[in-house]
Design a protein around this motif. Structure first.
Motif, PDB file in Angstrom:
ATOM      1  N   SER A  36     -12.497  -8.893  10.184  1.00 23.87           N
ATOM      2  CA  SER A  36     -12.322  -7.449  10.236  1.00 23.87           C
ATOM      3  C   SER A  36     -11.040  -7.069  10.950  1.00 23.87           C
ATOM      4  N   TRP A  88     -14.100  -1.287  20.970  1.00 22.82           N
ATOM      5  CA  TRP A  88     -14.556  -1.464  19.580  1.00 22.82           C
ATOM      6  C   TRP A  88     -13.689  -2.488  18.855  1.00 22.82           C
ATOM      7  N   HIS A 148     -14.294   6.148   8.818  1.00 20.56           N
ATOM      8  CA  HIS A 148     -15.742   6.301   8.995  1.00 20.56           C
ATOM      9  C   HIS A 148     -16.275   5.327  10.040  1.00 20.56           C
ATOM     10  N   ASP A 149     -15.687   4.118  10.106  1.00 24.93           N
ATOM     11  CA  ASP A 149     -16.180   3.089  11.026  1.00 24.93           C
ATOM     12  C   ASP A 149     -15.656   3.249  12.448  1.00 24.93           C
ATOM     13  N   GLU A 200     -26.498   9.363   4.702  1.00 24.99           N
ATOM     14  CA  GLU A 200     -25.486   8.975   5.689  1.00 24.99           C
ATOM     15  C   GLU A 200     -24.285   9.913   5.690  1.00 24.99           C
ATOM     16  N   GLY A 232     -12.819   4.491   4.564  1.00 24.49           N
ATOM     17  CA  GLY A 232     -13.792   3.535   5.085  1.00 24.49           C
ATOM     18  C   GLY A 232     -13.549   3.202   6.547  1.00 24.49           C
ATOM     19  N   TRP A 233     -12.284   2.954   6.908  1.00 25.43           N
ATOM     20  CA  TRP A 233     -11.970   2.642   8.303  1.00 25.43           C
ATOM     21  C   TRP A 233     -12.182   3.866   9.196  1.00 25.43           C
ATOM     22  N   LEU A 245     -14.594  -6.642  17.255  1.00 24.22           N
ATOM     23  CA  LEU A 245     -14.570  -6.956  15.823  1.00 24.22           C
ATOM     24  C   LEU A 245     -14.449  -8.463  15.590  1.00 24.22           C
TER      25      LEU A 245
END
Length: 681
Positions: free
Chosen positions: A543, A535, A523-524, A357, A520-521, A539
């Motif tokens: 989230s 987006w 990446h999302d 990934e 992490g955020w 959620l």
């Protein structure tokens, strides 16, 4: 006339055939412990019988000797001889040296058996060490010595390691002035002068624990677990001739490297080699450092890269791994924990998924021609390459007024270093010596509160409920009361920079948590900014709240600032008061966050009176009195050792109603806001 002293008569010694001996029921040894019969038999086979048996004649019913002898003292030796006879290594009629007590003696057989075992004195460890040393010097190997005494070679190596201890300390130990575990701690170093210096220091202290001895002997070394060692590799350091200290008595995680200069040279050589590889990719510039200062990318723009598309084979492999992972987790959903093999397999699957990934990013060559990269180490000792940064002078004109990325982490990726104010060096901000408790320097307060702000942000971001409450409080307050400018939460949200900080802050636990959360955020998030609203709208509430808390955390401001004028001073006081309330609501504990007092981040920056105050609060008056006579250059490192693990915090880092950790023998410290001193039990 004085009477003559009656002379004692020793029992006669005789050689008696083994088949004439029987084990007495009067032998007091019942519990089998220590050397086994098999090992004792092997020792007798090698060196013969070193000690006679104690025997008595066996009488018949009329009280007449039968020719047989019972063994009340020496039962284990008898059983070992018996085993050798069974193994046909000893004849049944072999003569055995025995000390014979006459029949009808007033001394009971149990008395002899007990005396032989109770009056035996174990060999002093120092005598054992000297014997091993003599045997080694006379040609026996460590393995041969271990085999001869039925111990593992490590035991012999440990005893022989005491050869590295100063003769002066060995003499102190021999005279019972030191415990064995303390002596073993000194064996970590072969520097006799330093060993004796350390003993002179701790001999005046109530704390003579082995861990303290080891720490003092290794304070100028580098742990083998250090990130620099993990990056270079211990084998490379050894191949370059670097010496290593090892502890044979305790787990030492690979030991301590004694040549930090050589280690740093190897690190920079490897970093430079990595930088050359990165430069060959086509970047305009590449900067290399062990770690970069906090916020070093703040004034740089970033160019966008495109993740390399995963191959069909990789996508298929990824699908198979996800399916296997889901199957295993479903199968063991009701289990308290995974079996060891299953847990190991899940770890392999997670690593494989992560490798697939996390695909490399490609950049436009035209963009690379005006951008560069930073090459350094991450906190785990892995190579860290940050690509795609454009210097201000290389930015296109149309991008000059564009705001920087709102998710920048204020340089959290760095690991140490701090920006000094222009024209000011570190020695110029050193507080002057005074007898009293002068106020802490503004810069030190700013550094301490920067640490607190970072930890507060991490706790804030991890608690969406309180984050939302603080946001609503700020918004409603500004809307209905028109009170602004004194908030610890800048609600619009503007990231508050932390340019002044101590070197330990970038690698701290809060910095690591914030960096991981931010990555992490990022990446999302969708790659297309136009798709962001959709987006966010899709959620789930959990989230959305977590992302809200994360974004708001960048606006948390608990910084002390130098104030000029009553208005600004009042604003700073009110901001810090609100930050204190927020810290209390979050139960923020800077000890748990990883802050601890060091020479660099506190003790070397305050007066001697402040240092003594800290030690007194954490460890008690006796500990403070022991270092009160020292010069500050010696007092600060000594205080750092005393405060290690105490849970002590400066007042600027304390949270109301959050108890600190144990402060050692001085008691538990009460970490409350605005208290003048820590309460010591």
């Amino acid at each position: 006339m004085a009477s003559a002293i009656q002379k004692i008569v020793l029992n006669a010694s005789r050689d008696i055939p083994f088949n004439k001996l029987v084990l007495s029921q009067s032998n007091v040894r019942r519990v089998k412990a220590g050397l086994s019969i098999e090992e004792l038999a092997a020792d007798i086979e090698r060196r013969g019988l070193l000690q006679s048996l104690n025997v008595r004649p066996v009488l018949n019913g009329e009280g007449v000797e039968t020719g047989a002898y019972e063994v009340p003292a020496g039962g284990r030796r008898f059983r070992a001889l018996e085993l050798l006879v069974k193994q046909k290594k000893l004849a049944k009629t072999a003569s055995v040296p025995c000390v014979v007590r006459e029949a009808g003696s007033a001394i009971l057989a149990e008395d002899d058996s007990l005396a032989e075992n109770v009056q035996r004195l174990a060999l002093h460890p120092l005598d054992q060490f000297r014997a091993f040393r003599d045997m080694l010097e006379k040609g026996m190997s460590e393995e041969e010595i271990a085999a001869a005494f039925f111990v593992v070679p490590t035991v012999v190596k440990q005893r022989l390691r005491l050869m590295t201890v100063s003769d002066k300390l060995l003499e102190i130990y021999e005279q019972d002035g030191m415990k064995l575990d303390q002596l073993m701690a000194f064996s970590i170093s072969d520097d006799h002068t330093r060993q004796e210096q350390v003993w002179e220091i701790i001999a005046q202290s109530h704390n003579r624990e082995p861990y303290l001895i080891r720490r003092m002997l290794t304070e100028k070394t580098v742990r083998a677990s250090d990130r620099r060692v993990r990056f270079v590799g211990l084998d490379a350091y050894l191949a370059a001739g670097g010496p290593v200290m090892r502890d044979l008595f305790e787990a030492d995680d690979g030991g301590w490297l004694k040549d930090p200069t050589l280690l740093d040279q190897l690190v920079m050589e490897k970093l430079q080699a990595a930088a050359e590889q990165v430069r060959a990719e086509g970047w305009k510039w590449v900067e290399t450092a062990l770690s970069f200062p906090w916020g070093h990318t703040r004034h740089y723009a970033e160019i966008d890269g495109v993740s390399v598309v995963i191959s069909e084979e990789g996508a298929a492999r990824l699908s198979v791994l996800h399916s296997e992972q889901e199957t295993i987790e479903a199968e063991y959903a009701q289990a308290d924990e995974f079996p060891e093999k299953i847990d190991a397999r899940l770890g392999e699957i997670e690593q494989a998924i992560e490798a697939l990934e996390e695909r490399p990013v490609s950049f436009d060559p035209a963009d690379m021609a005006r951008a560069g990269a930073f090459v350094s180490l991450d906190p785990d000792g892995a190579l860290l390459v940050e690509r795609g940064f454009v210097r201000p002078e290389d930015m296109p004109l149309e991008s000059e007024d564009v705001a920087s990325d709102g998710y920048a982490m204020d340089g959290i990726e760095g690991d140490d270093g701090r920006d000094e104010p222009e024209g000011m060096t570190s020695h110029e901000i050193e507080p002057e010596e005074e007898d009293g408790l002068k106020p802490l320097p503004d810069r030190l307060l700013t550094e301490l509160t920067a640490w607190r702000t970072l930890a507060l942000r991490d706790a804030f971001a991890a608690n969406p409920h309180i984050a939302l409450t603080e946001l609503l409080h700020t918004l409603v307050r500004d809307l209905y009361w028109q009170v602004s400018g004194v908030d610890c939460l800048e609600a619009y949200v503007r990231e508050i920079s932390l340019p002044v900080h101590s070197p330990d802050m970038p690698g701290s636990l809060p910095a690591h948590a914030l960096r991981q959360r931010n990555e992490g955020w990022k990446h999302d998030l969708p790659e297309d900014e136009d798709a962001l609203w959709q987006w966010l709208d899709g959620l789930d509430n959990t989230s959305r709240l977590a992302l809200l808390a994360h974004c708001l955390s960048f606006g948390v401001n608990a910084l002390h600032e130098s104030s000029h004028g009553p208005s600004l001073a009042r604003s700073v006081r009110e901001r810090l008061a609100r930050a204190g309330r927020l810290a209390t609501a979050l139960r923020l504990d800077l000890v748990e966050a990883g802050w601890q007092p060091t020479v660099e981040n506190y003790l070397g920056r305050v007066t001697k009176a402040r240092i003594l105050e800290a030690v007194r609060e954490a460890r008690g008056n006796e500990a403070a009195d022991r270092i009160a006579h020292m010069k500050k250059g010696d007092m600060a490192p000594a205080a750092e050792r005393l405060l290690d693990g105490s849970g002590w915090l400066p007042e600027a880092l304390r949270t109301r109603n959050v108890a600190g950790r144990s402060a050692g023998e001085a008691g538990t410290a009460d970490m409350s806001d605005n208290s003048d001193a820590l309460a010591a039990e």
